[in-house]
Design a protein around this motif. Structure first.
Motif: not given
Length: 364
Positions: A111-112, A163-168
């Motif tokens: 995520i980071s 949001f893009i980082a948490l999408l998976p």
């Protein structure tokens, strides 16, 4: 078992048989050096930008400085969070099975990397758009691009990157431990599922889109400034406009050089699926190139400041003996002049002749 949907075992398959090895002592040493240099560089750039923001709080440069401060702060936290995790992984001999049973550390690492990778690219494009509006539409910029609006844009950019980082994670797709066992990202080996390819292509497309927007807006801004400069007989060159466009061009060049290898590599993996397997060393080299972006970004604001540019100009002029621009003729910004003209025309006595000389002397 499908490792992409099993958080506890995600990525552990690559730990058994891998030909991508890194020297532990050298890797730990360079990771610590890069993290320390990045933290010190970004801290110095933040101090410079905050000092400049206090000087230009009510001026057209304030919005640009606020966005630039957001970019540097993002780079700083990227070094603190992602860098600290990378050092811990190297120091622990990359034994993910021992300290990552629940896959929490790998998820935080992935995520980071996604967030601190996309957010600076997004902020660079927003800065280019802001400067393009400031040069081409100065009245609109002065009335609409307030500090409140800029802070809202910063918040929206960060939320979108989150949001893009948490999408998976929201889709129950765990981040994967990569073949080098030193970092976590989207699945890059044996990519068969359309969703795994979608994340790789989404990351690459968003990165390339941000770079394209930066290039287009910086081109428009630069051409507009040059046209005004060559057409004006009174040499109304805007020092802070040229300072900011030089900084934006430097940021764009650094981002393109550092991020293009990684974005291209991720796009190739997403498009070719498993038919064209990228070597682990190639992916790792592209990742290290991308991390240099967070180290070089702050030096743009440290080195390409007005005072430094003036000294460089004097050195170049003394060496070349060519007179390009008279630095003493740098005047007020076009936004200020436009606001003064608009205020005069809207005043009750706007139809009467007004002496503009005192107005031009106020800012000097």
């Amino acid at each position: 078992m499908n490792s992409s949907k099993s958080p506890g075992l995600a990525g552990f398959g690559v730990l058994k048989n891998t030909t991508c090895h890194t020297e532990k002592k050298i890797s730990v040493f360079f990771s610590i050096i890069f993290m320390t240099v990045g933290i010190l560089s970004n801290s110095l750039a933040i101090a410079i930008l905050m000092k400049a923001y206090q000087r230009f709080r009510q001026k057209s440069k304030a919005s640009f400085l606020l966005l630039a401060s957001g970019l540097v702060v993002t780079d700083l936290f990227g070094h603190l969070i992602a860098g600290a995790i990378a050092v811990f992984v190297y120091a622990s001999d990359k034994d993910w099975i021992r300290f990552n049973q629940s896959n929490i550390l790998c998820s935080v690492f992935g995520i980071s990397l996604v967030f601190f990778g996309l957010c600076p690219l997004f902020l660079g494009s927003v800065m280019a758009v802001e400067r393009c509006i400031g040069v081409t539409k100065p009245i609109f910029h002065s009335t609409k691009m307030t500090s409140r609006h800029v802070k809202m844009m910063l918040t929206m950019v960060c939320l979108f990157a989150v949001f893009i980082a948490l999408l998976p994670i929201l889709r129950f797709r765990a981040y994967q431990i990569q073949a080098s066992r030193t970092w976590c990202f989207y699945k890059t080996e044996h990519v068969e599922d359309w969703e795994d390819r979608f994340y790789l292509l989404l990351f690459s497309c968003l990165g390339f889109l941000a770079l394209a927007i930066s290039f287009l807006c910086n081109a428009v801004t630069g051409i507009t400034l040059l046209r005004v400069k060559f057409k004006s007989q009174q040499r109304q060159g805007r020092s802070h406009h040229f300072e900011m466009i030089i900084q934006l061009l430097a940021i764009m060049c650094v981002s393109c050089i550092c991020w293009s290898p990684f974005l291209v590599t991720m796009a190739r993996i997403g498009i070719n699926k498993s038919h064209s397997k990228e070597p682990c060393e190639t992916i790792l080299f592209a990742l290290r190139m991308a991390t240099w972006n967070q180290i070089l970004d702050p030096w743009v604001y440290i080195l390409l400041r007005k005072a430094v540019l003036k000294n460089l100009y004097k050195i170049a002029r003394s060496c070349c003996g060519v007179h390009v621009i008279n630095l003493h003729m740098w005047e007020l910004s076009s936004i200020k002049n436009s606001l003064k003209v608009a205020a005069i025309s809207e005043s009750p006595g706007g139809s009467k002749p007004v002496n503009l000389q005192p107005l031009s002397s106020m800012g000097q």
